[in-house]
Every structure is written in structure tokens, then in C-alpha cells.
Design an enzyme around this catalytic site. Sequence first.
Site, short mmCIF file in Angstrom:
data_model
loop_
_atom_site.label_atom_id
_atom_site.label_comp_id
_atom_site.label_asym_id
_atom_site.label_seq_id
_atom_site.Cartn_x
_atom_site.Cartn_y
_atom_site.Cartn_z
N ASN A 172 8.59 3.36 -11.92
CA ASN A 172 9.35 4.54 -12.37
C ASN A 172 9.12 4.86 -13.84
OD1 ASN A 172 10.70 2.45 -13.50
ND2 ASN A 172 12.64 2.79 -12.44
N GLU B 164 17.55 -5.60 -27.27
CA GLU B 164 16.21 -5.28 -26.77
C GLU B 164 15.28 -4.86 -27.91
OE1 GLU B 164 16.79 -2.42 -23.65
OE2 GLU B 164 17.66 -3.91 -22.29
N LYS C 292 6.19 1.98 -19.33
CA LYS C 292 5.69 0.83 -18.58
C LYS C 292 4.22 1.04 -18.20
CE LYS C 292 10.16 0.54 -16.32
NZ LYS C 292 10.92 0.06 -15.14
N HIS D 160 11.49 2.47 -19.27
CA HIS D 160 12.74 1.72 -19.46
C HIS D 160 13.48 2.31 -20.64
CE1 HIS D 160 15.56 -1.60 -20.14
NE2 HIS D 160 15.28 -1.44 -21.41
N TYR E 26 13.90 -8.72 -18.58
CA TYR E 26 14.55 -8.44 -17.29
C TYR E 26 15.40 -9.62 -16.80
CZ TYR E 26 12.35 -3.87 -16.48
OH TYR E 26 11.99 -2.55 -16.55
P1 IDP Z 1 16.87 1.07 -14.81
O1 IDP Z 1 15.44 0.89 -15.28
O2 IDP Z 1 17.13 2.47 -14.31
O3 IDP Z 1 17.89 0.61 -15.82
P2 IDP Z 1 17.52 -1.34 -13.32
O4 IDP Z 1 18.49 -1.39 -12.18
O5 IDP Z 1 17.93 -1.97 -14.61
O6 IDP Z 1 17.05 0.16 -13.51
O7 IDP Z 1 16.19 -2.06 -12.80
C1 IDP Z 1 15.17 -2.43 -13.70
C2 IDP Z 1 13.83 -2.03 -13.11
O8 IDP Z 1 13.60 -2.80 -11.93
C3 IDP Z 1 13.76 -0.57 -12.62
O9 IDP Z 1 13.46 0.34 -13.65
C4 IDP Z 1 12.65 -0.66 -11.60
O10 IDP Z 1 11.37 -0.71 -12.23
C5 IDP Z 1 12.93 -2.02 -10.95
N1 IDP Z 1 13.81 -1.95 -9.77
C6 IDP Z 1 15.14 -1.72 -9.74
N2 IDP Z 1 15.61 -1.76 -8.47
C7 IDP Z 1 14.55 -2.00 -7.69
C8 IDP Z 1 14.38 -2.15 -6.27
O11 IDP Z 1 15.34 -2.06 -5.48
N3 IDP Z 1 13.11 -2.41 -5.82
C9 IDP Z 1 12.04 -2.51 -6.65
N4 IDP Z 1 12.16 -2.40 -8.00
C10 IDP Z 1 13.38 -2.13 -8.51
MG MG Z 2 18.32 -1.30 -16.53
#
Ligand code: IDP
Ligand code: MG
Length: 148
Positions: A112, A126, A9, A115, A49
Site C-alpha cells: 500500500n 519513529e 515503501k 507508512h 513494525y
Molecule cells: P497502516 O500502515 O495503515 O498504519 P497497519 O495496520 O499499521 O496499517 O499495518 C502496517 C502495515 O502492514 C500496512 O501498511 C500493510 O502494509 C501491512 N498490513 C496490515 N494489515 C495487513 C493484512 O491484513 N495483510 C497483509 N498486510 C497487512
Molecule cells: Mg500503522
Amino acid sequence: MQQTLILLKPDAVQRRLVGNIIERFEKKGLRLVATKLVQASTALAEKHYAVHAGKPFYQSLLDFLTSGPTLAMVWEGREAVSVCRTLIGSTDGAKAPPGTIRGDLAISVQNNLIHGSDSLENALQEVQLWFNKEELISFSCTDQNWIG
Ligand code: IDP
Ligand code: MG
């Protein structure tokens, strides 16, 4: 062999962590079959997303993913989907275990770095969303017999 979509990202690109992260996938024994730098449009981010539409962090997540270039990749290998998720670590960088990409390099929930597709079904969708068929290069590595 499974294929999975990996996105480095915009924070990973801005923080110059692309090389560090790619090295981890290579060393594990996965094979890079496609890659390109993409400035994601809002439409692409929304599709990627879509499952999070309506959540409190959704708009911020779209702004984040469209804020700069993303390095999109497809990695291939045995159990590639779950292997990559394990290498990546849990969503919240503050909670992800050391040794994982997020555990070593991230401390934020949103920013983070990476993805990875979370199921084989989503991986297939995807990969199609981010790449054309012609962009996937099928080849074998000379060390494949040693890697398995
Ligand atoms: P993942 O990337 O570990 O699969 P997901 O739950 O699919 O996590 O969430 C997609 C992305 O959304 C995450 O990688 C992160 O960048 C963001 N995200 C997820 N939960 C939160 C939150 O509670 N606050 C802010 N951003 C979040
Ligand atoms: Mg996810």
C-alpha cells in the site's frame, strides 16, 4: 509544529511513484525536513513494525519492507500527523477513498505504498528510529505566512 515519519515503501520506489506522492505533501503545505533512501535491514523492519509481531502477515510484511529501497522522510506542519494520515488513506488500497494516496495508487492491503505515523507519540519514536538528530534540517519556507 508537529513532525511525522513518512516512508515510501519499496513498492512506491519500484513503481516510480515517489514524485507523485511527494508532490501531494508539498502542495498540502507541509515542509520536508529530512529525507534519505534506505535499504532497511531486518532489525530495522522488526523495530519499526514491532507492534505487529505475531500477526499472520508479520513475516511477509518484514520481507516486503526489506525487499528494496525505502524513501524515508520527515514532514513538518500544523497537525502534521493526522494531516498525513488523511492524505494517505485507509490501510487497504481497495477500500481507501479516491483522492487519497492509497485510494488513487494502490489496490493491495500489504503493498500500500506508504507508512505514516499514527500518533504524535509514535511519530517522535519513529523519527528517532529512522533518523539521527543532525539529519533533521530546521528552516522556514518563504510562503509560511500564506500557508499557516
Ligand atoms: P497502516 O500502515 O495503515 O498504519 P497497519 O495496520 O499499521 O496499517 O499495518 C502496517 C502495515 O502492514 C500496512 O501498511 C500493510 O502494509 C501491512 N498490513 C496490515 N494489515 C495487513 C493484512 O491484513 N495483510 C497483509 N498486510 C497487512
Ligand atoms: Mg500503522
